[in-house]
Design an enzyme around this catalytic site. Structure first.
Site, short mmCIF file in Angstrom:
data_model
loop_
_atom_site.label_atom_id
_atom_site.label_comp_id
_atom_site.label_asym_id
_atom_site.label_seq_id
_atom_site.Cartn_x
_atom_site.Cartn_y
_atom_site.Cartn_z
N GLU A 148 0.65 -1.22 -0.10
CA GLU A 148 -0.29 -0.03 0.09
C GLU A 148 0.92 0.99 -0.08
O GLU A 148 1.65 1.46 0.99
CB GLU A 148 -0.88 -0.07 1.18
CG GLU A 148 -1.98 0.93 1.14
CD GLU A 148 -1.90 2.38 1.66
OE1 GLU A 148 -1.48 3.15 0.96
OE2 GLU A 148 -2.05 2.39 2.86
N CYS A 189 -1.55 9.10 2.52
CA CYS A 189 -1.62 8.58 1.18
C CYS A 189 -2.60 8.71 0.46
O CYS A 189 -2.72 8.75 -0.57
CB CYS A 189 -1.13 7.05 1.15
SG CYS A 189 -2.36 5.94 2.15
#
Length: 512
Positions: free
Chosen positions: A280, A314
């Site tokens: 991720e 993110c």
């Protein structure tokens, strides 16, 4: 977890969130050693490293610095815990789920302590640590606790005299490397499904923020997980991280962090034993505001989407595309929001923005802000550090941003909102997808046809419609393109931590 307007939903039986407790200002840090086999160990090298409070720049404590020999020891413990006939392997699935529920109970009990540690170590507001990070952590453990006795194979019809079925078995020893922006929450995202499926774990927390992981280790021992099931080795990426990524006895690794480091993790995993990898990684996420959107909602969500957690997400809404008819009004309202955002002491309940994590990140953000000024973007507000405030940066808004500017292309990971203009849907789809990343996207419109068209066209693992940062333990999360691969959360996460075995049994005659 965050709701559509940046508030928090709690899921309490009465629908009311618990009151925000007072942070524990003079909290003693009790757990600073390496956790292996349910015991605390000094590093084999004898080295320690300091962890600092980004808000005050003061040293909190020193933590044992792991290295490859410590990882080897942790893997040995995890392997022993996974051996056939071990207490962990003999434990039935329902009991695994009960252990995870009990762990969630202890996290709930010590929620204020963990939120205080998270605020000390990361600089994030205590308000957010308590209501977002800890809430998400508890829900994740409880969600996967419920899955433990529901992981099952299938019976497969065949055209021969056989019985054919599948078994979903644990992979074995799993490595995990967690980031500094959501230390405990990202740990839960990895640990909960791994344990739910019956694996054992060797985990490295980010060197900037190891304290909540080590405190959680004490709760894992208190709950009664067998020795060796969870092992936590604090240290640095080039040593501990590299050792986990390349270890031949680790069968799977889950990593959250930058795309650059993600490439190194995948390379090391491939060169060693082709271990399974879940990544991720970064994002440069488009937030598309159509002219027919509820502008109040869109402005607030875009604001929270980029400034939440000091912009260190993110998923940050770091490219806001606004349709030209409402562009000027959107910019005006966004500037008002940014100027009013409370920045300061993260232990103050009114604070919504704390400091950046460290000097390196602080300098990177300011350098990108300067690039925006030089490349012709219009600085609407902010654009500099807070006076006499250490690692604090003013909430910054740029308008007249174009696609070729660095602030529109690079992941800033800070409190900077670039606002771009678009004319029509086909144009904005092309521009939104013109990036190596594909983590999240958001769309604000009252038109269902537009919403569905954009949801289908945007190359992102998650698309939010009229909301932002709406995370749920039940919903899978992961990226397209260079934002990573594999999925965390939801039923999809179980596939990342299990092997599917096909069993075929020959019969004397075909069953009807």
């Amino acid at each position: 977890m965050a709701t559509t307007n940046g508030a928090v939903e709690n899921g309490q039986p009465d629908g009311k969130p618990p009151a925000l407790p007072r942070p524990i200002r003079n909290l003693e840090v009790k757990f600073t050693k390496i956790f292996i086999n349910n015991d605390w160990h000094e590093s084999k090298s004898g080295r320690k490293f300091a962890t600092y409070n980004p808000s005050t720049l003061e040293k909190i404590c020193e933590v044992e610095e792991g290295d490859k020999p410590d990882v080897d020891k942790a893997v040995e413990a995890a392997q022993a815990a996974f051996q056939r006939g071990s207490p962990w392997r003999r434990l039935d699935a329902l009991s695994r789920g009960q252990l995870l529920h009990q762990l969630a109970d202890l996290v709930e009990r010590d929620r204020a302590i963990l939120a205080t540690l998270e605020t000390m170590d990361t600089g994030k507001p205590f308000l957010h640590a308590f209501f977002v990070d800890l809430e998400g952590c508890i829900k994740t453990f409880r969600y996967f606790a419920g899955w433990a006795d529901k992981i099952q194979g299938r019976t497969i019809p065949t055209d021969d005299n056989v019985v054919c079925f599948t078994r979903h078995e644990p992979i074995g020893v799993c490595g995990a490397i967690t980031p500094w922006n959501f230390p405990l929450l990202m740990l839960a995202w990895k640990l909960a499904p791994a344990l739910c499926c019956g694996n054992t774990v060797v985990l490295k927390p980010a060197e900037q923020t190891p304290l909540t992981a080590l405190y959680l280790a004490s709760l894992i021992k208190e709950v009664g997980f067998p020795p060796g099931v969870v092992n936590i080795v604090p240290g640095f990426g080039p040593t501990v991280g590299a050792a986990i990524s390349s270890h031949p006895q680790i069968n799977k690794i889950a990593f959250t962090g930058s795309t650059e480091v993600g490439k190194l993790v995948r390379e090391a995993a491939s060169r060693s034993n082709l271990k399974r990898v879940t990544l991720e990684l970064g994002g440069k996420n488009p937030c598309i505001v159509c002219a027919d959107a509820d502008l109040d909602l869109a402005v607030e969500c875009a604001h929270q989407g980029v400034f939440f957690n000091q912009g260190q997400c993110c998923t940050a809404a770091s490219r806001v595309f606004v349709e030209e008819q409402v562009y000027g009004e959107f910019v005006r309202r966004s500037v008002e929001f940014a100027k009013k955002r409370p920045v300061g002491d993260p232990f103050d309940a009114k604070t919504e923005q704390g400091p950046q994590i460290d000097q390196k990140q602080f300098d990177k953000i300011l350098e990108l802000i300067e690039s925006g000024k030089k490349e012709g973007a219009k600085l609407e507000c902010g654009g500099s550090a807070m006076e006499d405030r250490g690692l604090f940066i003013k909430p910054t808004v740029f308008s007249d941003v174009t696609d070729n500017m660095r602030i529109a292309k690079e992941e800033i990971f800070g409190p900077v909102q670039p606002i771009l203009k678009f004319k029509n849907l086909e144009e904005v789809i092309k521009r939104a997808n013109s990036t190596d990343y594909g983590l999240t996207a958001a769309v604000f419109t009252k038109n269902l046809d537009k919403a569905l068209k954009l949801a289908a066209a945007l190359e992102s693992g998650t698309v939010w419609i009229n909301c932002y940062n709406a995370f749920y333990a039940q919903a899978p999360f992961g990226g397209f393109k260079m934002s990573g691969n594999g999925r965390e959360l939801g039923e999809y996460a179980l596939a990342e931590y299990t092997e599917v075995k096909t069993v075929t049994i020959k019969l004397e005659e075909k069953n009807p």
